[in-house]
Design a protein around this motif. Sequence first.
Motif, PDB file in Angstrom:
ATOM      1  N   ALA A  15       4.946  33.468  40.797  1.00 17.78           N
ATOM      2  CA  ALA A  15       5.508  34.218  41.921  1.00 17.78           C
ATOM      3  C   ALA A  15       4.855  33.795  43.234  1.00 17.78           C
ATOM      4  O   ALA A  15       5.531  33.725  44.268  1.00 17.78           O
ATOM      5  CB  ALA A  15       5.339  35.718  41.697  1.00 17.78           C
ATOM      6  N   GLN A  16       3.553  33.486  43.199  1.00 16.31           N
ATOM      7  CA  GLN A  16       2.886  32.983  44.402  1.00 16.31           C
ATOM      8  C   GLN A  16       3.536  31.682  44.858  1.00 16.31           C
ATOM      9  O   GLN A  16       3.794  31.483  46.049  1.00 16.31           O
ATOM     10  CB  GLN A  16       1.397  32.745  44.147  1.00 16.31           C
ATOM     11  N   ILE A  17       3.810  30.807  43.902  1.00 18.93           N
ATOM     12  CA  ILE A  17       4.454  29.521  44.222  1.00 18.93           C
ATOM     13  C   ILE A  17       5.840  29.773  44.813  1.00 18.93           C
ATOM     14  O   ILE A  17       6.185  29.237  45.872  1.00 18.93           O
ATOM     15  CB  ILE A  17       4.528  28.623  42.974  1.00 18.93           C
ATOM     16  N   SER A  18       6.635  30.597  44.146  1.00 21.51           N
ATOM     17  CA  SER A  18       7.988  30.907  44.623  1.00 21.51           C
ATOM     18  C   SER A  18       7.958  31.500  46.024  1.00 21.51           C
ATOM     19  O   SER A  18       8.710  31.075  46.911  1.00 21.51           O
ATOM     20  CB  SER A  18       8.685  31.899  43.688  1.00 21.51           C
ATOM     21  N   ASN A  19       7.091  32.486  46.235  1.00 19.26           N
ATOM     22  CA  ASN A  19       7.005  33.154  47.538  1.00 19.26           C
ATOM     23  C   ASN A  19       6.617  32.181  48.644  1.00 19.26           C
ATOM     24  O   ASN A  19       7.168  32.244  49.748  1.00 19.26           O
ATOM     25  CB  ASN A  19       6.001  34.308  47.483  1.00 19.26           C
ATOM     26  N   GLN A  20       5.702  31.279  48.349  1.00 17.47           N
ATOM     27  CA  GLN A  20       5.262  30.333  49.375  1.00 17.47           C
ATOM     28  C   GLN A  20       6.323  29.263  49.653  1.00 17.47           C
ATOM     29  O   GLN A  20       6.454  28.795  50.786  1.00 17.47           O
ATOM     30  CB  GLN A  20       3.926  29.719  48.992  1.00 17.47           C
ATOM     31  N   ILE A  21       7.077  28.892  48.650  1.00 20.08           N
ATOM     32  CA  ILE A  21       8.191  27.959  48.879  1.00 20.08           C
ATOM     33  C   ILE A  21       9.238  28.635  49.756  1.00 20.08           C
ATOM     34  O   ILE A  21       9.731  28.041  50.727  1.00 20.08           O
ATOM     35  CB  ILE A  21       8.792  27.468  47.541  1.00 20.08           C
ATOM     36  N   ILE A  22       9.571  29.880  49.443  1.00 19.92           N
ATOM     37  CA  ILE A  22      10.549  30.617  50.249  1.00 19.92           C
ATOM     38  C   ILE A  22      10.071  30.728  51.695  1.00 19.92           C
ATOM     39  O   ILE A  22      10.830  30.487  52.638  1.00 19.92           O
ATOM     40  CB  ILE A  22      10.814  32.012  49.643  1.00 19.92           C
ATOM     41  N   GLU A  23       8.802  31.071  51.876  1.00 17.48           N
ATOM     42  CA  GLU A  23       8.270  31.182  53.236  1.00 17.48           C
ATOM     43  C   GLU A  23       8.278  29.822  53.938  1.00 17.48           C
ATOM     44  O   GLU A  23       8.579  29.727  55.123  1.00 17.48           O
ATOM     45  CB  GLU A  23       6.857  31.768  53.226  1.00 17.48           C
ATOM     46  N   GLY A  24       7.978  28.759  53.211  1.00 20.48           N
ATOM     47  CA  GLY A  24       8.020  27.415  53.788  1.00 20.48           C
ATOM     48  C   GLY A  24       9.412  27.041  54.270  1.00 20.48           C
ATOM     49  O   GLY A  24       9.567  26.419  55.327  1.00 20.48           O
ATOM     50  N   ILE A  25      10.422  27.455  53.522  1.00 18.15           N
ATOM     51  CA  ILE A  25      11.808  27.206  53.925  1.00 18.15           C
ATOM     52  C   ILE A  25      12.124  28.029  55.175  1.00 18.15           C
ATOM     53  O   ILE A  25      12.693  27.523  56.146  1.00 18.15           O
ATOM     54  CB  ILE A  25      12.789  27.529  52.787  1.00 18.15           C
ATOM     55  N   GLN A  62      17.566  31.154  40.252  1.00 18.34           N
ATOM     56  CA  GLN A  62      18.283  32.412  40.021  1.00 18.34           C
ATOM     57  C   GLN A  62      18.553  33.139  41.331  1.00 18.34           C
ATOM     58  O   GLN A  62      19.569  33.810  41.481  1.00 18.34           O
ATOM     59  CB  GLN A  62      17.490  33.320  39.082  1.00 18.34           C
ATOM     60  N   LYS A  63      17.652  32.995  42.296  1.00 19.56           N
ATOM     61  CA  LYS A  63      17.818  33.638  43.603  1.00 19.56           C
ATOM     62  C   LYS A  63      18.752  32.859  44.517  1.00 19.56           C
ATOM     63  O   LYS A  63      19.083  33.323  45.600  1.00 19.56           O
ATOM     64  CB  LYS A  63      16.458  33.797  44.285  1.00 19.56           C
ATOM     65  N   GLY A  64      19.137  31.657  44.103  1.00 18.87           N
ATOM     66  CA  GLY A  64      20.015  30.840  44.936  1.00 18.87           C
ATOM     67  C   GLY A  64      19.285  30.068  46.009  1.00 18.87           C
ATOM     68  O   GLY A  64      19.906  29.504  46.914  1.00 18.87           O
ATOM     69  N   ILE A  65      17.949  29.993  45.914  1.00 12.91           N
ATOM     70  CA  ILE A  65      17.148  29.294  46.921  1.00 12.91           C
ATOM     71  C   ILE A  65      17.188  27.786  46.686  1.00 12.91           C
ATOM     72  O   ILE A  65      17.189  27.005  47.639  1.00 12.91           O
ATOM     73  CB  ILE A  65      15.672  29.781  46.876  1.00 12.91           C
ATOM     74  N   ILE A  66      17.187  27.387  45.407  1.00 14.80           N
ATOM     75  CA  ILE A  66      17.260  25.966  45.059  1.00 14.80           C
ATOM     76  C   ILE A  66      18.370  25.756  44.047  1.00 14.80           C
ATOM     77  O   ILE A  66      18.832  26.705  43.406  1.00 14.80           O
ATOM     78  CB  ILE A  66      15.924  25.411  44.495  1.00 14.80           C
ATOM     79  N   PHE A  82      24.685  31.223  50.480  1.00 14.73           N
ATOM     80  CA  PHE A  82      24.390  32.648  50.359  1.00 14.73           C
ATOM     81  C   PHE A  82      25.643  33.391  49.909  1.00 14.73           C
ATOM     82  O   PHE A  82      26.722  33.175  50.429  1.00 14.73           O
ATOM     83  CB  PHE A  82      23.912  33.191  51.715  1.00 14.73           C
ATOM     84  N   THR A  83      25.483  34.255  48.912  1.00 18.54           N
ATOM     85  CA  THR A  83      26.640  34.944  48.339  1.00 18.54           C
ATOM     86  C   THR A  83      26.457  36.455  48.397  1.00 18.54           C
ATOM     87  O   THR A  83      25.371  36.953  48.699  1.00 18.54           O
ATOM     88  CB  THR A  83      26.822  34.551  46.864  1.00 18.54           C
ATOM     89  N   GLU A  84      27.504  37.158  48.065  1.00 14.78           N
ATOM     90  CA  GLU A  84      27.430  38.615  47.993  1.00 14.78           C
ATOM     91  C   GLU A  84      26.444  39.049  46.909  1.00 14.78           C
ATOM     92  O   GLU A  84      25.758  40.063  47.050  1.00 14.78           O
ATOM     93  CB  GLU A  84      28.810  39.203  47.720  1.00 14.78           C
ATOM     94  N   VAL A  85      26.341  38.267  45.858  1.00 15.17           N
ATOM     95  CA  VAL A  85      25.374  38.562  44.794  1.00 15.17           C
ATOM     96  C   VAL A  85      23.959  38.523  45.370  1.00 15.17           C
ATOM     97  O   VAL A  85      23.136  39.406  45.100  1.00 15.17           O
ATOM     98  CB  VAL A  85      25.526  37.565  43.624  1.00 15.17           C
ATOM     99  N   SER A  86      23.672  37.506  46.200  1.00 13.63           N
ATOM    100  CA  SER A  86      22.364  37.403  46.849  1.00 13.63           C
ATOM    101  C   SER A  86      22.121  38.607  47.753  1.00 13.63           C
ATOM    102  O   SER A  86      21.034  39.187  47.764  1.00 13.63           O
ATOM    103  CB  SER A  86      22.267  36.126  47.680  1.00 13.63           C
ATOM    104  N   TYR A  87      23.139  38.979  48.513  1.00  8.77           N
ATOM    105  CA  TYR A  87      23.032  40.127  49.417  1.00  8.77           C
ATOM    106  C   TYR A  87      22.697  41.397  48.629  1.00  8.77           C
ATOM    107  O   TYR A  87      21.785  42.141  48.997  1.00  8.77           O
ATOM    108  CB  TYR A  87      24.337  40.311  50.195  1.00  8.77           C
ATOM    109  N   ASN A  88      23.402  41.622  47.543  1.00  6.78           N
ATOM    110  CA  ASN A  88      23.167  42.823  46.734  1.00  6.78           C
ATOM    111  C   ASN A  88      21.792  42.802  46.082  1.00  6.78           C
ATOM    112  O   ASN A  88      21.141  43.841  45.968  1.00  6.78           O
ATOM    113  CB  ASN A  88      24.269  42.983  45.688  1.00  6.78           C
ATOM    114  N   ARG A  89      21.334  41.626  45.653  1.00  8.79           N
ATOM    115  CA  ARG A  89      19.997  41.519  45.058  1.00  8.79           C
ATOM    116  C   ARG A  89      18.930  41.859  46.093  1.00  8.79           C
ATOM    117  O   ARG A  89      17.993  42.606  45.813  1.00  8.79           O
ATOM    118  CB  ARG A  89      19.767  40.117  44.503  1.00  8.79           C
TER     119      ARG A  89
END
Length: 125
Positions: A15-25, A62-66, A82-89
């Motif tokens: 999760a640390q890796i995922s969170n930091q990749i998301i923040e990097g993007i 799964q989050k649609g980030i990659i 970005f989809t409605e599924v992402s918005y709802n999540r």
Amino acid sequence: MLIRIEPESDTPIYAQISNQIIEGIARGFIQPGESLPSVRAFAADLGVNMHTVNKSYHQLEQKGIIRIVPKSGAIISSPHDFTEVSYNRLKDDYKPLIAESLVLGLSKKQIQELVTALIKDIKEE
């Protein structure tokens, strides 16, 4: 982009890796269409197990980030994906945090100011 693993953190390493990749993007360090390192190479660079990086990549997918493309690797998705599924999540993820903020006594204005400050921190650093 530098990934910092905190082994003593309550947050799992994947999760640390995922969170930091998301923040990097979000900060613009990684652009849509760019590839992430292979699981094997990234694990070696971070000094973690390959399964940890693999779990992170699958969570991001799964989050649609990659997008994970066979023989091409993990590629950063476009914001247009970005989809409605992402918005709802995201709505489901935010709801308990906002409820917790209200329970702790933050006003609507304080919550809005906190979110605005976090966006400013991410976008201006």
